[in-house]
Scaffold this active site. Sequence first.
Site, PDB file in Angstrom:
ATOM      1  N   LYS A 201      -2.505   2.333  12.575  1.00 18.00           N
ATOM      2  CA  LYS A 201      -1.677   2.608  11.469  1.00 18.00           C
ATOM      3  C   LYS A 201      -0.145   3.214  12.138  1.00 18.00           C
ATOM      4  O   LYS A 201      -0.482   4.503  12.646  1.00 18.00           O
ATOM      5  CB  LYS A 201      -2.159   3.376  10.558  1.00 18.00           C
ATOM      6  CG  LYS A 201      -1.141   3.937   9.334  1.00 18.00           C
ATOM      7  CD  LYS A 201      -1.914   4.445   8.155  1.00 18.00           C
ATOM      8  CE  LYS A 201      -0.941   4.744   7.051  1.00 18.00           C
ATOM      9  NZ  LYS A 201      -1.682   5.369   5.888  1.00 18.00           N
ATOM     10  N   LYS A 255      -1.380  -1.954  10.797  1.00 19.19           N
ATOM     11  CA  LYS A 255      -0.370  -1.577   9.520  1.00 19.19           C
ATOM     12  C   LYS A 255       0.676  -1.191  10.257  1.00 19.19           C
ATOM     13  O   LYS A 255       0.525  -0.028  10.847  1.00 19.19           O
ATOM     14  CB  LYS A 255      -0.982  -0.884   8.681  1.00 19.19           C
ATOM     15  CG  LYS A 255      -0.305  -0.338   7.426  1.00 19.19           C
ATOM     16  CD  LYS A 255      -1.234   0.583   6.542  1.00 19.19           C
ATOM     17  CE  LYS A 255      -0.330   1.101   5.480  1.00 19.19           C
ATOM     18  NZ  LYS A 255      -1.083   2.245   4.915  1.00 19.19           N
TER      19      LYS A 255
HETATM   20  C1  PBG Z   1      -1.762   6.526   2.617  1.00 21.49           C
HETATM   21  C2  PBG Z   1      -1.356   5.162   2.537  1.00 21.49           C
HETATM   22  C3  PBG Z   1       0.162   4.615   2.893  1.00 21.49           C
HETATM   23  C4  PBG Z   1       0.075   3.170   2.653  1.00 21.49           C
HETATM   24  C5  PBG Z   1      -1.259   2.851   2.253  1.00 21.49           C
HETATM   25  N1  PBG Z   1      -2.037   4.099   2.261  1.00 21.49           N
HETATM   26  C6  PBG Z   1       1.239   5.424   2.956  1.00 21.49           C
HETATM   27  C7  PBG Z   1       1.391   6.359   4.067  1.00 21.49           C
HETATM   28  O1  PBG Z   1       0.630   6.635   4.960  1.00 21.49           O
HETATM   29  O2  PBG Z   1       2.371   7.034   4.003  1.00 21.49           O
HETATM   30  C8  PBG Z   1       1.112   2.272   2.729  1.00 21.49           C
HETATM   31  C9  PBG Z   1       1.057   1.081   2.370  1.00 21.49           C
HETATM   32  C10 PBG Z   1       2.322   0.447   1.909  1.00 21.49           C
HETATM   33  O3  PBG Z   1       3.618   0.845   2.126  1.00 21.49           O
HETATM   34  O4  PBG Z   1       2.361  -0.621   1.248  1.00 21.49           O
HETATM   35  N2  PBG Z   1      -2.290   7.094   3.367  1.00 21.49           N
END
Ligand code: PBG
Length: 332
Positions: A201, A255
Amino acid sequence: MKILGSFPKTRLRRLRKSKWIRNLISENNISHKDLILPIFVREGKNKIEPIKSMPGVNRYSVDQLPKILKQVKFFKIPMVALFPYTPENKKNKIGSEALNSNNLICKSLRFIKNEFPEIGIMCDVALDPYTSHGHDGVIINNKIDNDETVKILTKQALLQAQMGCDVIAPSDMMDGRIGAIRSVLDKNSFKDVNILSYAVKYASNLYDPFRVAVGSSSKLKQDKKTYQMDYRNSFEAIREVGFDLNEGADMVMVKPGMFYLDIIYKIKKMFNVPVLAYQVSGEYSLIKNAIKNKLLKEEAIIESILSFKRAGACAIITYFAIDIAKKINSIN
Ligand code: PBG
């Protein structure tokens, strides 16, 4: 690889001459079976509230979830991912609402498992929808404290499993959380609950519309670069995935999606495990706005999803899941 054939004996256009032959030789395809739909849940009754940062996406009060779940069921989308929009007065520094067995996620889990038992449910493990500072973990001495956060996350994951969650998806990027969560689940007779690790991520600029959707964006003062990955790196992604698989992850996620197709490809080649892609909120809103403004045709959505399949993803989390399921049969 040796390339065989040459013009004019071989004409590659021969294989593109009609729709049916293109269909016969297509290397990748998408099906409703490859899709996961994220759903935002809010408090109250009788509420379906549009989210400004994500045109076409709503927040649903629990009683209104059937409106969207009926479509999920009709189009046979295998799984939904739940995200809560927590009221301000329930947020605090340690995100304790995450451990409340009557929070929005727990209520939704019980409701959906009762009313739509055939739909799989995945839940994020992270504290950001619940903290007053919008970070995924607890802050101790001005730092996101890894080990203290992991202790809370294991409790959050166990609670979700107890409420009926099928797939636990830690999205917090703390080190060691997969192993800790796996062992807590196993000790509590949740051996069959899956872990889908958000193993790779990135600290991306593409999450902002989501942060508006869960109400963490105005809270968040700094970026998440001390825990989410640096987008200049790719070999680091391999270490992240290797660690998470060793710790017991069943599936891994990359992601965001579209800017990171190289990473999906590498991870799939290297580990040959189920790799999922998350087409995140920023990707969604970019494409959606371009379609709304007639700059792109709707088929661009299908093209974006196929890029994940070509790269090696087996499934895609996408806010377009229902639109795609509707369209799939009409294209090509
Ligand atoms: C939270 C989380 C996030 C997303 C999914 N779970 C945002 C972040 O890490 O700030 C992002 C999903 C999206 O942008 O569609 N941990």
